[in-house]
Structure formats: C-alpha cells, structure tokens
Design a protein around this motif. Structure first.
Motif, PDB file in Angstrom:
ATOM      1  N   GLY A 110      41.715  39.962  61.328  1.00 42.65           N
ATOM      2  CA  GLY A 110      40.497  40.640  61.432  1.00 42.65           C
ATOM      3  C   GLY A 110      39.673  40.461  60.354  1.00 42.65           C
ATOM      4  O   GLY A 110      39.103  39.704  59.947  1.00 42.65           O
ATOM      5  N   THR A 111      39.142  41.656  60.047  1.00 42.26           N
ATOM      6  CA  THR A 111      38.160  42.103  58.854  1.00 42.26           C
ATOM      7  C   THR A 111      38.477  41.555  57.584  1.00 42.26           C
ATOM      8  O   THR A 111      37.477  41.135  56.973  1.00 42.26           O
ATOM      9  CB  THR A 111      37.589  43.404  58.990  1.00 42.26           C
ATOM     10  OG1 THR A 111      38.769  44.324  58.513  1.00 42.26           O
ATOM     11  CG2 THR A 111      37.152  43.903  60.240  1.00 42.26           C
ATOM     12  N   SER A 112      39.713  41.696  57.274  1.00 39.64           N
ATOM     13  CA  SER A 112      40.214  41.231  56.062  1.00 39.64           C
ATOM     14  C   SER A 112      39.853  39.556  55.941  1.00 39.64           C
ATOM     15  O   SER A 112      39.537  39.238  54.873  1.00 39.64           O
ATOM     16  CB  SER A 112      41.553  41.732  55.707  1.00 39.64           C
ATOM     17  OG  SER A 112      42.537  41.264  56.556  1.00 39.64           O
TER      18      SER A 112
ATOM     19  N   SER B 232      37.587  37.855  57.806  1.00 37.08           N
ATOM     20  CA  SER B 232      36.281  37.721  57.658  1.00 37.08           C
ATOM     21  C   SER B 232      35.859  38.008  56.165  1.00 37.08           C
ATOM     22  O   SER B 232      34.851  37.476  55.641  1.00 37.08           O
ATOM     23  CB  SER B 232      35.793  38.520  58.645  1.00 37.08           C
ATOM     24  OG  SER B 232      35.932  38.367  59.841  1.00 37.08           O
ATOM     25  N   TRP B 233      36.256  39.073  55.701  1.00 38.27           N
ATOM     26  CA  TRP B 233      35.800  39.522  54.018  1.00 38.27           C
ATOM     27  C   TRP B 233      36.047  38.391  53.370  1.00 38.27           C
ATOM     28  O   TRP B 233      35.238  37.688  52.466  1.00 38.27           O
ATOM     29  CB  TRP B 233      36.475  40.636  53.764  1.00 38.27           C
ATOM     30  CG  TRP B 233      36.257  40.885  52.288  1.00 38.27           C
ATOM     31  CD1 TRP B 233      35.378  41.288  51.643  1.00 38.27           C
ATOM     32  CD2 TRP B 233      37.363  40.766  51.407  1.00 38.27           C
ATOM     33  NE1 TRP B 233      35.570  41.376  50.227  1.00 38.27           N
ATOM     34  CE2 TRP B 233      36.889  40.983  50.118  1.00 38.27           C
ATOM     35  CE3 TRP B 233      38.627  40.115  51.394  1.00 38.27           C
ATOM     36  CZ2 TRP B 233      37.643  41.020  48.959  1.00 38.27           C
ATOM     37  CZ3 TRP B 233      39.312  40.114  50.233  1.00 38.27           C
ATOM     38  CH2 TRP B 233      38.760  40.386  49.101  1.00 38.27           C
TER      39      TRP B 233
ATOM     40  N   SER C  11      34.130  35.262  53.534  1.00 34.80           N
ATOM     41  CA  SER C  11      32.651  35.304  53.205  1.00 34.80           C
ATOM     42  C   SER C  11      32.489  35.240  51.726  1.00 34.80           C
ATOM     43  O   SER C  11      31.281  35.382  51.068  1.00 34.80           O
ATOM     44  CB  SER C  11      31.944  36.511  53.972  1.00 34.80           C
ATOM     45  OG  SER C  11      32.678  37.732  53.114  1.00 34.80           O
TER      46      SER C  11
ATOM     47  N   LYS D   8      37.722  46.826  48.423  1.00 33.37           N
ATOM     48  CA  LYS D   8      36.951  46.718  49.808  1.00 33.37           C
ATOM     49  C   LYS D   8      38.025  47.727  50.928  1.00 33.37           C
ATOM     50  O   LYS D   8      37.351  48.081  51.998  1.00 33.37           O
ATOM     51  CB  LYS D   8      37.041  45.204  50.177  1.00 33.37           C
ATOM     52  CG  LYS D   8      36.583  45.035  51.658  1.00 33.37           C
ATOM     53  CD  LYS D   8      35.079  45.218  51.698  1.00 33.37           C
ATOM     54  CE  LYS D   8      34.567  44.666  53.030  1.00 33.37           C
ATOM     55  NZ  LYS D   8      33.428  45.307  53.415  1.00 33.37           N
ATOM     56  N   PHE D   9      39.431  47.401  50.750  1.00 33.18           N
ATOM     57  CA  PHE D   9      40.062  47.740  52.008  1.00 33.18           C
ATOM     58  C   PHE D   9      40.974  49.152  51.471  1.00 33.18           C
ATOM     59  O   PHE D   9      41.834  49.470  52.260  1.00 33.18           O
ATOM     60  CB  PHE D   9      40.850  46.876  52.423  1.00 33.18           C
ATOM     61  CG  PHE D   9      40.381  45.562  53.146  1.00 33.18           C
ATOM     62  CD1 PHE D   9      39.510  46.003  54.418  1.00 33.18           C
ATOM     63  CD2 PHE D   9      39.888  44.464  52.324  1.00 33.18           C
ATOM     64  CE1 PHE D   9      38.941  44.930  55.076  1.00 33.18           C
ATOM     65  CE2 PHE D   9      39.352  43.543  53.038  1.00 33.18           C
ATOM     66  CZ  PHE D   9      38.690  43.799  54.344  1.00 33.18           C
TER      67      PHE D   9
END
Length: 111
Positions: free
Chosen positions: A35-37, A39-40, A43, A62-63
C-alpha cells in the motif's frame, strides 16, 4: 502493524537467515511494503537511501510513532523497573521504546 513492529519483525527474519550485509538488508526491506509504504518508497529520489540507518529513520519518520523524539528519549530515560517486575518484561518495554527512536538519534551503547 506499527512501523516499529514491522522493522523488528523484518530484522528478526534477517538475523535468523544470517543476512549481515547492510546493502542486502536495504534491498530486501522494500519487498515487505504494501500500500502506501510501497508508494512512498518508489517516490523517493534515486540515491537518497545510502544506508540502513537512513532508510530506517526515513521510514519511521513517515510511518512511525507520532510522538516526538524528545518525548521518546525522555520516556526511555525515565523508565524504571517496577517492584518485582521480571527483568525480561523490563527489557521488552525498554527495547520497545528504544526501537521507536531512529537509530541515528538513539543514545550510544555506552549510555
């Protein structure tokens, strides 16, 4: 799962499998992302991760726990074993707080 737990489980797996090369650790860690990790990670600017400590610090920033580093270091400094608390339980609590602090900001082993 919390970011700190994710790192701890990953490092346990790495250690159990005898991986000692930091470059391999840095290359394997993103394989655990969802998921978002993920995508992070994809990027991030190319070449911005040059060591495991930097990677871990950026990931936790970040998390990770949203408490400030000052608060976490203060919690660690003020931690005391309860009366009759098994040392194993105290160590678990100590390590839980310590692992929330990015490696680069952790107190030295001498402290």
């Amino acid at each position: 799962m919390l970011a700190e737990e994710h790192i701890n489980k990953f490092m346990l797996s790495i250690n159990l499998n005898g991986v000692v090369n930091e470059d391999v650790v840095v290359r394997l860690f993103p394989c655990t992302f969802q998921g978002t990790s993920g995508s992070w990670y994809f990027s991030l600017p190319s070449g911005s991760i040059t060591s495991w400590d930097i990677f871990q610090e950026q990931f936790l920033t970040k998390f990770g726990d949203d408490r400030s580093m000052t608060t976490l270091i203060n919690d660690l400094s003020n931690l005391k074993a309860e009366s009759r608390e098994p040392i194993k339980d105290f160590n678990l609590c100590f390590n839980k707080i310590l692992n929330k602090i990015p490696t680069a900001s952790q107190p030295s082993k001498e402290v």
